[in-house]
Design a protein around this motif. Structure first.
Motif, PDB file in Angstrom:
ATOM      1  N   GLU A 145      -2.951  14.330  -8.950  1.00 12.11           N
ATOM      2  CA  GLU A 145      -2.516  13.865  -7.634  1.00 12.11           C
ATOM      3  C   GLU A 145      -1.981  12.446  -7.681  1.00 12.11           C
ATOM      4  OE1 GLU A 145      -4.787  12.514  -3.529  1.00 12.11           O
ATOM      5  OE2 GLU A 145      -5.545  14.270  -4.615  1.00 12.11           O
ATOM      6  N   ASN A 146      -2.554  11.613  -8.547  1.00 11.46           N
ATOM      7  CA  ASN A 146      -2.182  10.203  -8.617  1.00 11.46           C
ATOM      8  C   ASN A 146      -1.242   9.899  -9.781  1.00 11.46           C
ATOM      9  OD1 ASN A 146      -3.925   8.533  -6.547  1.00 11.46           O
ATOM     10  ND2 ASN A 146      -5.269  10.138  -7.371  1.00 11.46           N
ATOM     11  N   ASN A 147      -0.643  10.921 -10.345  1.00 12.53           N
ATOM     12  CA  ASN A 147       0.264  10.740 -11.474  1.00 12.53           C
ATOM     13  C   ASN A 147       1.611  11.369 -11.115  1.00 12.53           C
ATOM     14  OD1 ASN A 147       1.100   9.953 -14.005  1.00 12.53           O
ATOM     15  ND2 ASN A 147       0.166  11.683 -15.060  1.00 12.53           N
ATOM     16  N   GLN A 148       2.393  10.630 -10.328  1.00 10.33           N
ATOM     17  CA  GLN A 148       3.651  11.160  -9.790  1.00 10.33           C
ATOM     18  C   GLN A 148       4.802  10.223 -10.146  1.00 10.33           C
ATOM     19  OE1 GLN A 148       3.106  11.749  -5.586  1.00 10.33           O
ATOM     20  NE2 GLN A 148       1.076  12.641  -5.861  1.00 10.33           N
ATOM     21  N   GLY A 149       5.261  10.360 -11.361  1.00  9.66           N
ATOM     22  CA  GLY A 149       6.413   9.566 -11.764  1.00  9.66           C
ATOM     23  C   GLY A 149       6.068   8.115 -12.009  1.00  9.66           C
ATOM     24  N   ARG A 197       0.829  -1.187   0.000  1.00  8.13           N
ATOM     25  CA  ARG A 197       0.000   0.000   0.000  1.00  8.13           C
ATOM     26  C   ARG A 197       0.871   1.247   0.000  1.00  8.13           C
ATOM     27  NH1 ARG A 197      -0.863   1.912   5.355  1.00  8.13           N
ATOM     28  NH2 ARG A 197       0.024   0.544   6.946  1.00  8.13           N
ATOM     29  N   PRO A 198       0.395   2.297  -0.655  1.00 16.47           N
ATOM     30  CA  PRO A 198       1.198   3.520  -0.743  1.00 16.47           C
ATOM     31  C   PRO A 198       1.169   4.285   0.574  1.00 16.47           C
ATOM     32  CG  PRO A 198      -0.922   3.859  -1.790  1.00 16.47           C
ATOM     33  CD  PRO A 198      -0.868   2.414  -1.385  1.00 16.47           C
ATOM     34  N   MET A 199       2.267   4.966   0.871  1.00 12.89           N
ATOM     35  CA  MET A 199       2.367   5.816   2.045  1.00 12.89           C
ATOM     36  C   MET A 199       2.347   7.277   1.611  1.00 12.89           C
ATOM     37  SD  MET A 199       2.420   3.623   4.458  1.00 12.89           S
ATOM     38  CE  MET A 199       2.881   4.618   5.881  1.00 12.89           C
ATOM     39  N   GLY A 200       2.301   8.163   2.577  1.00 11.69           N
ATOM     40  CA  GLY A 200       2.232   9.582   2.272  1.00 11.69           C
ATOM     41  C   GLY A 200       3.425  10.097   1.508  1.00 11.69           C
ATOM     42  N   ASN A 201       4.590   9.448   1.658  1.00 12.88           N
ATOM     43  CA  ASN A 201       5.794   9.897   0.959  1.00 12.88           C
ATOM     44  C   ASN A 201       5.922   9.324  -0.445  1.00 12.88           C
ATOM     45  OD1 ASN A 201       6.395   7.231   1.457  1.00 12.88           O
ATOM     46  ND2 ASN A 201       8.130   7.642   2.833  1.00 12.88           N
ATOM     47  N   GLY A 202       4.894   8.589  -0.899  1.00 13.31           N
ATOM     48  CA  GLY A 202       4.927   8.025  -2.240  1.00 13.31           C
ATOM     49  C   GLY A 202       5.527   6.637  -2.310  1.00 13.31           C
ATOM     50  N   GLN A 203       6.172   6.147  -1.235  1.00  8.71           N
ATOM     51  CA  GLN A 203       6.744   4.805  -1.217  1.00  8.71           C
ATOM     52  C   GLN A 203       5.656   3.784  -0.837  1.00  8.71           C
ATOM     53  OE1 GLN A 203      10.000   4.415  -2.243  1.00  8.71           O
ATOM     54  NE2 GLN A 203       9.761   6.606  -2.667  1.00  8.71           N
ATOM     55  N   PHE A 204       6.012   2.506  -0.961  1.00 12.75           N
ATOM     56  CA  PHE A 204       5.056   1.448  -0.669  1.00 12.75           C
ATOM     57  C   PHE A 204       5.514   0.649   0.551  1.00 12.75           C
ATOM     58  CE2 PHE A 204       4.266   2.482  -5.026  1.00 12.75           C
ATOM     59  CZ  PHE A 204       2.908   2.289  -5.196  1.00 12.75           C
ATOM     60  N   THR A 205       4.565   0.119   1.278  1.00 10.79           N
ATOM     61  CA  THR A 205       4.873  -0.701   2.440  1.00 10.79           C
ATOM     62  C   THR A 205       3.941  -1.909   2.462  1.00 10.79           C
ATOM     63  OG1 THR A 205       5.136  -0.700   4.848  1.00 10.79           O
ATOM     64  CG2 THR A 205       3.261   0.506   3.966  1.00 10.79           C
ATOM     65  N   ALA A 206       4.366  -2.958   3.204  1.00  8.99           N
ATOM     66  CA  ALA A 206       3.534  -4.162   3.318  1.00  8.99           C
ATOM     67  C   ALA A 206       3.914  -4.896   4.592  1.00  8.99           C
ATOM     68  CB  ALA A 206       3.732  -5.073   2.106  1.00  8.99           C
TER      69      ALA A 206
END
Length: 557
Positions: free
Chosen positions: A231-235, A19-28
């Motif tokens: 908002e959902n199109n960041q790189g 799942r995405p985090m506020g910084n744009g990275q993913f965690t699980a």
């Protein structure tokens, strides 16, 4: 390159949703398993995003006053599951107070409504709910559905959709038959269910000022779509090119107009629920008689009598846009004599000229003296025609039969198809007074002016006339005569309680090329449509079908 898709024939428990985090990275999170289990664990990262934007119906958006104070005017937060605050605020409001506060230019969207206090799906902090617009829409009507969508689409979708999996060519599933599909219904294939795992589906909402013209709401929705895509199109970690719209009631009209404003390419598909596609005669009925005889509670909030409802309705283009438009079947307004025989029906051709602009006949939409309630803003007939009704007609004309080319529709109907729970045609029925002294000819009654009638308790009663031949022994007073009253019948057709079937089912007739599927569901009322389990299942099914035509965002260089 796309990430691996969930192997339906393997063990879905070995697939980990990041799942995405506020910084744009993913965690699980993953709990280690015994080394005897050798099947690999797949950590899936969904970089392609297809946001869902929910568009509510009339009165389903929170509103506040325009200006420095920005006081809440219409807020649908839940108190024990009901909008208790709204009942308290409006239960004793006069017609003038309603008119002064609920004016389109004095209100704007209020994003300060309640938001959920627990995390679901890919929502990683509570503030995200407000950022996604959930505070703009009615908690009582919509939040349970939005939570269901966020959780199901982002963490539980395989389990929710697997029941739709059938081998190609197997034919219709029993559930599809129960949905009363109006086009050939196709079950989902394994490939279609698997495709849902390619995407991330953050759930948004878009409230709007439902008093103003839906033209303005459509423009606001256009801007919200652009902002959500950005908002959902960041790189390369977050790629987004389109959204999916889910609408309730009048929100469907907003979405249809939005896609006409150069936004069709940014919309992958639309799911309409209980939309008054060609209008609803109950809007006329409530303007003339209020809501007291439909629902006591709704009457407290919206107005029990026509004299309560008309001052607000006649200044609100958005509300007027719910009236039957020129595509609605003719003759939906009927005048019946005391025997139930038809005296006349309208419109013959044009509902605007014959009914909504009819200033003369008592059955015209707006009783002019009700435009100026005590304590109100003294709205005039010209204000009504030029500042409200013209915008409604222009919107209807612009909307036409246009739909997004990837549209799915559900409407409501009773479990028993013979049951009558909605208004498809408004019938004014003459009722004989026990004090009748003379019969009024049908043709004369049909042509009486508004001024000939009073409004007691939701019916129209002829003004009392003194009988000069009667002289009481108590001071020579006159005996008053009430020859007739006119009472509107309530339900005459099937539907969802607000939108009759003839309007709810109109999209497929209007534009069969764009309507990919249309179904009829039972077991719910208009406001609570999306709280119905069958409707929620239908949304998931339609989403999976919409994905077949969705654009996969391109990787940026």
């Amino acid at each position: 390159m796309s990430e691996p898709k969930e192997p339906l024939l393997g063990d879905p428990s070995r697939l980990v949703k990041t799942r995405p985090m506020g910084n744009g990275q993913f965690t699980a999170n993953w709990t280690l398993t015994p080394d005897t289990i050798t099947e690999p664990v797949v950590f899936q990262i969904n970089t392609d995003v297809l946001p869902i934007i929910f568009v509510p119906g009339i009165m389903g958006s929170n509103l506040k006053s325009v200006g420095r104070t920005s006081d809440p005017v219409w807020r649908l937060d839940a108190t024990l599951g009901q909008p208790g605050g709204l009942l308290f605020d409006w239960g004793t409001a006069s017609a003038g107070q309603r008119q002064a506060l609920l004016h389109p230019s004095r209100c704007e969207v209020d994003d300060g409504g309640a938001t959920p206090q627990h995390l679901v799906g890919f929502v990683h902090e509570l503030a995200q709910y407000r950022q996604r617009g959930w505070g703009e829409v009615a908690e009582t009507s919509y939040h349970s559905f939005l939570l269901h969508l966020e959780a199901t689409l982002n963490t539980e979708r395989w389990h929710a959709l697997k029941k739709w999996i059938h081998s190609p060519g197997q034919g219709d599933a029993e559930t599809l038959k129960a949905w009363r599909a109006e086009k050939t219904a196709q079950v989902l294939s394994e490939a279609e269910v698997t495709e849902t795992n390619h995407w991330r589906f953050p759930v948004y909402a878009c409230g709007y000022n439902w008093l103003a013209s839906n033209e303005e709401a459509a423009k606001l929705l256009s801007e919200r779509i652009k902002a959500v895509i950005q908002e959902n199109n960041q790189g390369q970690l977050h790629r987004c090119a389109q959204v999916i719209l889910i609408t309730h009631s009048m929100g469907g009209l907003v979405a249809r107009r939005c896609q006409q404003l150069g936004m069709a390419e940014q919309i992958a598909g639309v799911i309409h629920g209980v939309m008054p596609a060609i209008g609803a005669p109950v809007a006329y009925r409530r303007t003339k008689a209020g809501m007291g005889d439909e629902s006591m509670i709704a009457g407290w909030v919206i107005g029990s009598l026509g004299s309560d409802v008309t001052p607000v309705f006649a200044q609100a283009p958005g509300a007027l846009q719910l009236l039957p438009n020129a595509q609605y079947p003719k003759g939906w307004l009927r005048l019946l004599n005391e025997k139930g025989q038809l005296i006349d029906s309208f419109p013959k051709a044009d509902p605007y000229e014959e009914i909504y602009l009819n200033r003369k006949d008592w059955w015209g939409l707006v009783k002019e003296e009700w435009l100026r309630p005590t304590g109100g803003i003294q709205w005039t007939w010209k204000d009504y025609t030029d500042k409200a009704l013209k915008l409604a007609k222009d919107f209807h004309t612009a909307l036409g039969t246009s739909y997004h080319p990837n549209t799915y529709v559900f409407c409501g109907e009773p479990d028993d198809l013979h049951e009558k729970n909605s208004v498809a045609a408004v019938s004014w029925r003459m009722k004989l007074s026990p004090y009748q002294s003379k019969k009024i000819a049908d043709d004369k009654l049909a042509g009486l002016p508004h001024s000939a009638f009073l409004e007691p308790g939701g019916s129209y009663v002829l003004k009392q006339e003194p009988n000069p031949n009667y002289n009481s022994q108590f001071g020579g007073s006159y005996r008053f005569v009430q020859p007739w009253s006119m009472v509107m019948d309530l339900f005459d057709a099937g539907g969802d309680g607000t939108v009759p079937a003839v309007s709810g089912r109109a999209p497929l007739t209007q534009n069969p090329q764009c309507i990919q599927q249309q179904i009829r569901l039972a077991g719910f009322g208009h406001e609570k449509a999306y709280q119905n389990e069958a409707a929620q299942d239908w949304v998931l099914y339609a989403l999976a079908k919409i994905l077949k035509k969705a654009k996969v965002p391109q990787v940026k260089p």
